[in-house]
Design an enzyme around this catalytic site. Sequence first.
Site, mmCIF file in Angstrom:
data_model
loop_
_atom_site.group_PDB
_atom_site.id
_atom_site.type_symbol
_atom_site.label_atom_id
_atom_site.label_comp_id
_atom_site.label_asym_id
_atom_site.label_seq_id
_atom_site.Cartn_x
_atom_site.Cartn_y
_atom_site.Cartn_z
ATOM 1 N N ASP A 167 0.855 -1.192 0.000
ATOM 2 C CA ASP A 167 0.000 0.000 0.000
ATOM 3 C C ASP A 167 0.891 1.242 0.000
ATOM 4 O OD1 ASP A 167 -2.911 1.024 0.506
ATOM 5 O OD2 ASP A 167 -1.589 2.201 1.815
ATOM 6 N N HIS A 174 -7.299 9.870 -1.993
ATOM 7 C CA HIS A 174 -6.733 9.716 -0.638
ATOM 8 C C HIS A 174 -7.639 10.307 0.448
ATOM 9 C CE1 HIS A 174 -2.579 9.133 1.408
ATOM 10 N NE2 HIS A 174 -3.551 8.879 2.250
ATOM 11 N N LYS A 188 -2.418 6.262 -4.274
ATOM 12 C CA LYS A 188 -3.509 7.212 -3.981
ATOM 13 C C LYS A 188 -3.254 8.561 -4.650
ATOM 14 C CE LYS A 188 -3.722 4.774 0.396
ATOM 15 N NZ LYS A 188 -2.333 4.486 0.832
ATOM 16 N N TYR A 204 3.423 9.806 1.035
ATOM 17 C CA TYR A 204 4.348 9.136 1.958
ATOM 18 C C TYR A 204 5.815 9.440 1.591
ATOM 19 C CZ TYR A 204 0.078 6.395 2.865
ATOM 20 O OH TYR A 204 -1.205 5.997 3.133
#
Length: 317
Positions: A43, A110, A77, A48
């Site tokens: 994921d 997201h 996302k 990130y």
Amino acid sequence: MHSYSLAGGDRLPTLGLGTWKSAPGAVYAAVKQAIALGYRHIDCAPIYQNESEVGRAVAEAIASGQVSRGDLWLTSKLWNDAHAPDQIQPALEKTLADLRVDALDLFLIHWPVLFKPGVIFPRRAGDYIALDDLPISRTWQALEACVAKGLVRHIGVSNFSLGKLDDLCRHATIRPAMNQVELHPYLQQNALLDFCRQNNILVTAYSPLGSGDRPAGMKKRDEPSLLDNPVIGRVAAKHGITPAQTLLAWGLTRQTVVIPKSINPLRLKENLAAADLRLDPDDMAEIAALDLGYRFVDGAFFTGSGSPYTLASLWDA
Ligand code: A2P
């Protein structure tokens, strides 16, 4: 690895590796180790800020013959600054380039929160776009076009309340395949889960272990600990498993996907071993009583002064 089926016969491994909060320097080794251990679902998200390291590990695992692309499930996302229809494909293509793949298995909106293009994190009122000015239905149409172009196999959402998901389902040509939300014994979200079951939408539980490594700015004082909860500890001892495995088994018994994050080889192994664990009805009843409706990730960071978003509007509470 157990899996859930999706449209077109695709299978989504029920346990995946979370990569939020995995530092770029650590995530490469973690992904390589995870794939070697048997993880087949990763994921990801551009926010990130580690997708290129994830991509390097994935590419090396494929090049070495350890796995083929078809063996791996990759989710990413759409960040909040790229909801405008003309921004979506470029954002997706950046993720595809970073992950070094031609297509994603799953692409999620997201958050139901919008920023101006280029805003990574909002600092002032002018950084936001209100949902009324760019409705999710328009973003969704552009995601549907990405499916038609073969850039993603499935599309879905994250952090959507029942009301927002219901509204999207009414406007969608391709129904969302997934809602990825915070889920753990302190935030059980039963009504949302029921809605998703009834509408054939899979659910992924993020922060299944409570995300204790969130940055300080995203932590409240006196947060309850999931891993140290005595009920979780008792159920773990009864089955001879760890508290983390108990939390993951709880999510799997509820037929959600779980995506524990770890960069530690022993914990990666421990978490993967939970893929085969299920709890019994007594355990589930005991853990059901722990629900506090408590969010570790409540989105308050999107509700600063001048923001068109409030906690009430975010969660339709
Ligand atoms: P680490 O990466 O050092 O293993 P979540 O998945 O809810 O976001 O939680 C991630 C946090 O939980 C990280 O701090 C991670 O640390 C820690 N963690 C991951 N697996 C375990 C485990 N099996 N037992 C205890 N802590 C864990």
